[in-house]
Design a protein around this motif. Structure first.
Motif, mmCIF file in Angstrom:
data_model
loop_
_atom_site.group_PDB
_atom_site.id
_atom_site.type_symbol
_atom_site.label_atom_id
_atom_site.label_comp_id
_atom_site.label_asym_id
_atom_site.label_seq_id
_atom_site.Cartn_x
_atom_site.Cartn_y
_atom_site.Cartn_z
ATOM 1 N N UNK A 170 -48.981 -6.402 -54.381
ATOM 2 C CA UNK A 170 -49.303 -5.025 -54.026
ATOM 3 C C UNK A 170 -48.076 -4.162 -54.298
ATOM 4 N N UNK A 171 -48.283 -3.036 -55.011
ATOM 5 C CA UNK A 171 -47.180 -2.132 -55.329
ATOM 6 C C UNK A 171 -47.714 -0.707 -55.456
ATOM 7 N N UNK A 172 -46.793 0.250 -55.720
ATOM 8 C CA UNK A 172 -47.133 1.667 -55.622
ATOM 9 C C UNK A 172 -47.767 2.260 -56.873
ATOM 10 N N UNK A 173 -47.484 1.701 -58.044
ATOM 11 C CA UNK A 173 -47.982 2.285 -59.288
ATOM 12 C C UNK A 173 -48.525 1.206 -60.209
ATOM 13 N N UNK A 174 -49.305 1.638 -61.196
ATOM 14 C CA UNK A 174 -49.844 0.701 -62.180
ATOM 15 C C UNK A 174 -48.729 0.043 -62.985
ATOM 16 N N UNK A 175 -47.661 0.804 -63.271
ATOM 17 C CA UNK A 175 -46.539 0.236 -64.019
ATOM 18 C C UNK A 175 -45.882 -0.899 -63.226
ATOM 19 N N UNK A 176 -45.763 -0.714 -61.922
ATOM 20 C CA UNK A 176 -45.164 -1.756 -61.087
ATOM 21 C C UNK A 176 -46.092 -2.968 -60.976
ATOM 22 N N UNK A 177 -47.374 -2.730 -60.950
ATOM 23 C CA UNK A 177 -48.314 -3.854 -60.927
ATOM 24 C C UNK A 177 -48.253 -4.632 -62.235
ATOM 25 N N UNK A 178 -48.084 -3.927 -63.356
ATOM 26 C CA UNK A 178 -47.948 -4.620 -64.641
ATOM 27 C C UNK A 178 -46.706 -5.513 -64.634
ATOM 28 N N UNK A 179 -45.633 -5.023 -64.017
ATOM 29 C CA UNK A 179 -44.421 -5.832 -63.904
ATOM 30 C C UNK A 179 -44.672 -7.065 -63.038
#
Length: 333
Positions: A170-179
């Protein structure tokens, strides 16, 4: 030597990059030429005088470093000048030289550079010790990781996956989820997903999540409590949201839930009773495992941002403004 000096509790913008005397050698210690040091939310609190442990003013902050041994105390035989090491410090990491006790310094294996090694002791050590020592993670469990794109969050994903768990990030942005997916997460959710706790609860046939790894606190703790399975566990790692949750004991009783507190400082001598000698062998075994995992490619120990020490304000800003992913490092030499 050159170092960042904290003279008053003014926060990181009040630090001075200046010339100071090198720290004095102590028995049972080594002197390190520091090449890299990590920055974390904990250091933000330390230099503001808001951490539970206050060094004596003035002092050089910084607790997680990598570098080259310059000198060893007369009673030390386990290290020699020229050894490459990663270490945990009481403070002193944001200077060109630092003193580390031998119980919390570890030789870096060939093939692992100083940059990658710097974030191993506390960053990967926190995730590994919390999951293996405190939560007794098992293969086949479901593991939920909040703050999944931060330094400890990425480490938690990799360590849980390597242990054979099914990892939900779980994270704040789609970019962070991709990471997070790049580092091994099987599933990902934005932290503002509607009914997040209920959706996560539907895992395992509606039984919920076996282990919740929470360095965030605040609303994320509440979502974790909604999603955790009966006889499941929530690992409290920190409160980067700024909100310390109030734990409802009645829900713990009804759900048969374990709340597990984790303070890595216990193992490295940061508690009122210094127990680093007690845990030295256990820490060495863990560090051997983590370095072997990096050598094998199971763990990446990557840092998204490396700042020269002269640009320390930008480095701290990236932490405070929550712009960074992975661990943020300062290059000292």
């Amino acid at each position: 030597m050159q170092a960042l000096l904290c003279k008053e509790w003014l926060g990181y913008r009040g630090l001075e990059y200046t010339e100071v005397e090198p720290p004095a050698m102590r028995p049972g210690c080594i002197r390190i030429a520091v090449h890299y040091a990590t920055i974390s939310g904990g250091q933000v609190l330390v230099v503001a005088g808001k951490y539970q442990r206050k060094p004596p003013l003035p002092f050089v902050p910084g607790t997680e470093v990598s570098g080259i041994v310059l000198e060893v105390a007369d009673d030390v035989s386990s290290f020699k000048p020229g050894d490459r090491v990663a270490a945990m410090l009481d403070w002193g990491g944001y200077g060109e030289e630092a003193i580390a006790a031998v119980e919390v310094a570890w030789r870096i294996p060939d093939g692992i550079d100083l940059l990658a090694a710097c974030a191993v002791p506390a960053t990967y050590g926190t995730a590994y010790a919390a999951m293996h020592w405190r939560a007794r993670i098992q293969a086949g469990q479901s593991v939920l990781v909040f703050g999944a794109a931060g330094g400890v969050g990425i480490a938690a994903i990799e360590i849980a996956r390597q242990a054979g768990a099914h990892v939900i990030a779980v994270a704040r942005t789609e970019e962070r989820l991709a990471l997070a997916r790049k580092h091994g997460a099987h599933e990902t959710f934005l932290n503002d997903t509607k009914d997040l706790g209920r959706l996560l609860k539907e895992r395992n046939g509606g039984r919920g999540i076996d282990l919740v790894f929470d360095p965030v606190g605040g609303q994320m703790f509440e979502e974790g409590l909604r999603s955790v399975a009966p006889e499941g566990s929530i690992l409290l790692i920190g409160f980067i949201s700024g909100t310390i949750p109030q734990i409802p004991a009645n829900i713990l009783l009804v759900k048969n839930v374990n709340i597990i507190g984790f303070n890595f400082g216990l193992y490295v001598g940061w508690t009122p009773i210094d127990e680093r000698k007690r845990y030295a062998a256990q820490l060495q075994t863990m560090m051997d495992t983590l370095f072997a995992g990096i050598s094998a490619g199971d763990f990446t120990s990557t840092s998204s941002e490396v700042y020269p020490i002269q640009d320390f304000i930008s480095a701290f800003d990236s932490i405070v403004e929550r712009r960074s992913t992975g661990r943020v490092l300062m290059k000292i030499r």
